[in-house]
Motif scaffolding. Structure first.
Motif, PDB file in Angstrom:
ATOM      1  N   PRO A  92      43.964  13.174  72.925  1.00 54.40           N
ATOM      2  CA  PRO A  92      43.717  13.269  74.372  1.00 54.40           C
ATOM      3  C   PRO A  92      44.484  12.252  75.208  1.00 54.40           C
ATOM      4  N   ALA A  93      44.923  11.135  74.604  1.00 45.55           N
ATOM      5  CA  ALA A  93      45.550  10.097  75.421  1.00 45.55           C
ATOM      6  C   ALA A  93      46.418   9.186  74.566  1.00 45.55           C
ATOM      7  N   ALA A  94      47.378   8.554  75.243  1.00 48.57           N
ATOM      8  CA  ALA A  94      48.231   7.538  74.615  1.00 48.57           C
ATOM      9  C   ALA A  94      48.408   6.401  75.608  1.00 48.57           C
ATOM     10  N   LEU A  95      48.313   5.163  75.128  1.00 47.32           N
ATOM     11  CA  LEU A  95      48.419   3.976  75.973  1.00 47.32           C
ATOM     12  C   LEU A  95      49.714   3.240  75.676  1.00 47.32           C
ATOM     13  N   MET A  96      50.488   2.965  76.729  1.00 44.84           N
ATOM     14  CA  MET A  96      51.774   2.280  76.586  1.00 44.84           C
ATOM     15  C   MET A  96      51.663   0.860  77.152  1.00 44.84           C
ATOM     16  N   ILE A  97      51.782  -0.137  76.296  1.00 44.03           N
ATOM     17  CA  ILE A  97      51.787  -1.536  76.736  1.00 44.03           C
ATOM     18  C   ILE A  97      53.238  -1.966  76.894  1.00 44.03           C
ATOM     19  N   PRO A  98      53.659  -2.355  78.118  1.00 42.63           N
ATOM     20  CA  PRO A  98      55.082  -2.680  78.352  1.00 42.63           C
ATOM     21  C   PRO A  98      55.494  -3.980  77.659  1.00 42.63           C
ATOM     22  N   ALA A  99      56.801  -4.137  77.521  1.00 40.88           N
ATOM     23  CA  ALA A  99      57.340  -5.312  76.815  1.00 40.88           C
ATOM     24  C   ALA A  99      57.070  -6.609  77.552  1.00 40.88           C
ATOM     25  N   ASP A 100      56.946  -6.552  78.880  1.00 39.54           N
ATOM     26  CA  ASP A 100      56.733  -7.772  79.666  1.00 39.54           C
ATOM     27  C   ASP A 100      55.263  -8.000  79.998  1.00 39.54           C
TER      28      ASP A 100
ATOM     29  N   ALA B 279      52.927 -15.338  84.313  1.00 38.86           N
ATOM     30  CA  ALA B 279      53.557 -15.673  85.593  1.00 38.86           C
ATOM     31  C   ALA B 279      52.674 -15.352  86.785  1.00 38.86           C
ATOM     32  N   GLY B 280      51.499 -14.763  86.512  1.00 39.23           N
ATOM     33  CA  GLY B 280      50.604 -14.406  87.605  1.00 39.23           C
ATOM     34  C   GLY B 280      51.081 -13.209  88.386  1.00 39.23           C
ATOM     35  N   GLU B 281      51.908 -12.386  87.784  1.00 36.70           N
ATOM     36  CA  GLU B 281      52.462 -11.212  88.453  1.00 36.70           C
ATOM     37  C   GLU B 281      51.706  -9.954  88.001  1.00 36.70           C
ATOM     38  N   PRO B 282      51.597  -8.963  88.886  1.00 36.40           N
ATOM     39  CA  PRO B 282      50.940  -7.709  88.482  1.00 36.40           C
ATOM     40  C   PRO B 282      51.762  -6.975  87.420  1.00 36.40           C
ATOM     41  N   VAL B 283      51.068  -6.313  86.524  1.00 37.64           N
ATOM     42  CA  VAL B 283      51.719  -5.578  85.453  1.00 37.64           C
ATOM     43  C   VAL B 283      51.049  -4.216  85.325  1.00 37.64           C
ATOM     44  N   VAL B 284      51.816  -3.203  84.969  1.00 43.11           N
ATOM     45  CA  VAL B 284      51.327  -1.826  84.888  1.00 43.11           C
ATOM     46  C   VAL B 284      51.297  -1.388  83.426  1.00 43.11           C
ATOM     47  N   VAL B 285      50.125  -0.886  82.985  1.00 40.82           N
ATOM     48  CA  VAL B 285      49.980  -0.284  81.662  1.00 40.82           C
ATOM     49  C   VAL B 285      49.818   1.219  81.859  1.00 40.82           C
ATOM     50  N   THR B 286      50.605   2.005  81.180  1.00 38.59           N
ATOM     51  CA  THR B 286      50.632   3.454  81.389  1.00 38.59           C
ATOM     52  C   THR B 286      49.711   4.153  80.396  1.00 38.59           C
ATOM     53  N   LEU B 287      48.868   5.044  80.916  1.00 35.86           N
ATOM     54  CA  LEU B 287      48.001   5.878  80.089  1.00 35.86           C
ATOM     55  C   LEU B 287      48.401   7.336  80.276  1.00 35.86           C
ATOM     56  N   ILE B 288      48.897   7.947  79.233  1.00 31.94           N
ATOM     57  CA  ILE B 288      49.289   9.360  79.260  1.00 31.94           C
ATOM     58  C   ILE B 288      48.087  10.192  78.830  1.00 31.94           C
TER      59      ILE B 288
END
Length: 411
Positions: free
Chosen positions: A100-108, A115-124
């Motif tokens: 039903p789903a796959a989670l992609m954790i980015p390299a950064d 660094a206190g920066e926002p980061v996006v994790v993708t859920l397909i």
């Protein structure tokens, strides 16, 4: 007199022990019925079913936060996590409906959090399995929220300490040690606040309403069928009594120097012992196999069992006094056993019903026995709470015995 009573009881116990079919009815059948109904109603009433949802995880991050997120997802009992290195393959398997789903954790992922920066994790997500995908999303958001708090604390500590000139002049190893120590203190405090929140929400039932406890069918069906089959003994007891009169054995006992009270008392004692063994065996199996609780009042359990045994034995005596032949007593005993099983509440607790049905059910000794056992094993009744049921069973025993003695013909 006691010696004569014990001798008669021993003789009747030997007669019962030689009847293998009767032993199966008294001990195996109640356990079989209680187990089948308990398991059937237990499964039907159990809304908490363990579900498992497959999740593909593609972790491109090599930092600590990516590993923490992966570990958190694997610890979720609902998820079955499969790690892949190829994001295209994960996308393809979701599109084919395999998962039903796959989670992609980015390299950064870790570096952006540091660094206190926002980061996006993708859920397909598979659109045809929205419910399962939404569950995955909820679990992932909860895991990432935990990581986010930890990352914000670490970033805030670094930002505050970096404003100090002494901190800037320190070696990298010292700065890392100071930050780690400060983070440990703050994180411990956060966990303490979570375990002991300032504001708590306490659930209460509506005013005047009793909060229902989870129902364990075993605590109902094992006691109820134990009580029911205790009264299946009455036909055999009455039949044995009349058969001895028909065969002349009773006449020979009467002609001996043995008192009449010893003859009747011995026969009652034999079947009282059989009922006691029934309760011990069936409750013991219920405790060993089904983890059925035995309550908090052993004395209450013992006294209720003795009262039940006396009520059953006196019912058999009454039936023997009212019937003319052993066959008639055995047939009526079987019919009476099934009537008491249904009306007494062994299948459904009719004694808790309102109106005429509830009153009629409480006119049977079975209802008082079942209610007493249920109160002891599931509601943790004390001896004082069980006393009305014990007294009711003793009342039935005294009444039936008195009528039996009045109507019984020794000759």
């Amino acid at each position: 007199m006691i010696r004569h009573t014990l001798a008669v009881a021993w003789k009747d116990l030997l007669i019962v022990s030689k009847d293998k079919g009767a032993l199966a009815v008294y001990f195996l059948m109640p356990l079989l019925f209680a187990s089948l109904l308990g398991l059937a109603f237990g499964n039907a009433g159990n809304d908490e079913q363990q579900i498992e949802i497959a999740l593909l995880l593609v972790n491109r991050d090599r930092g600590s936060y990516g590993a923490m997120l992966a570990d958190g997802l694997k610890e979720a009992s609902v998820l079955v996590v499969e790690e892949l290195s190829d994001a295209a393959l994960a996308d393809q398997r979701v599109a084919s409906g395999d998962v039903p789903a796959a989670l992609m954790i980015p390299a950064d992922f870790s570096s952006q959090i540091d660094a206190g920066e926002p980061v996006v994790v993708t859920l397909i997500k598979d659109p045809t399995q929205q419910e399962a995908a939404n569950i995955v999303a909820g679990i992932a958001n909860q895991a990432m929220a935990e990581i986010g708090v930890l990352g914000e604390l670490r970033y805030g500590i670094h930002a505050v300490l970096a404003q100090s000139p002494d901190y800037q002049a320190a070696s990298p190893e010292l700065r890392q040690a100071v930050e780690a120590q400060t983070l440990g203190v703050l994180w411990t405090q956060v966990q303490h606040m979570r375990q002991n929140p300032v504001i708590t929400v306490q659930g209460e039932a509506v005013a005047g309403a009793e909060e229902l406890q989870p129902w364990d069918p075993i605590t109902y069906y094992v006691p109820s069928f134990t009580v029911a089959f205790a009264f299946f003994l009455v036909g055999q007891m009455a039949g044995t009594l009349l058969r001895e009169k028909e065969e002349g054995t009773f006449r020979r006992l009467m002609s001996s120097p043995m008192p009449r009270g010893s003859i009747i008392g011995g026969k009652m004692l034999a079947y009282v012992i059989v009922v006691l063994l029934q309760v011990i065996v069936l409750f013991g199996v219920g405790y060993a196999l089904f983890k059925m609780p035995l309550g908090v009042s052993p004395l209450g359990l013992l006294l209720l069992t003795v009262a039940l045994a006396l009520a059953s034995a006196s019912t058999g005596m009454l039936l023997g006094a009212l019937c003319r032949t052993s066959k008639q007593a055995e047939r009526l005993g079987q019919v009476l056993g099934f009537v008491l099983l249904a009306l007494g509440g062994s299948i459904f607790p009719l004694f808790r019903a309102e109106g005429f049905v509830g009153i009629l059910s409480r006119l049977t000794p079975n209802a008082w026995g079942i209610e007493g056992y249920m109160g002891l094993v599931s509601d943790h009744w004390t001896l004082a709470q069980t006393a009305p049921n014990i007294l009711a069973l003793l009342g039935f025993a005294i009444l039936f015995f008195a009528v039996a003695v009045w109507r019984f013909r020794f000759e």
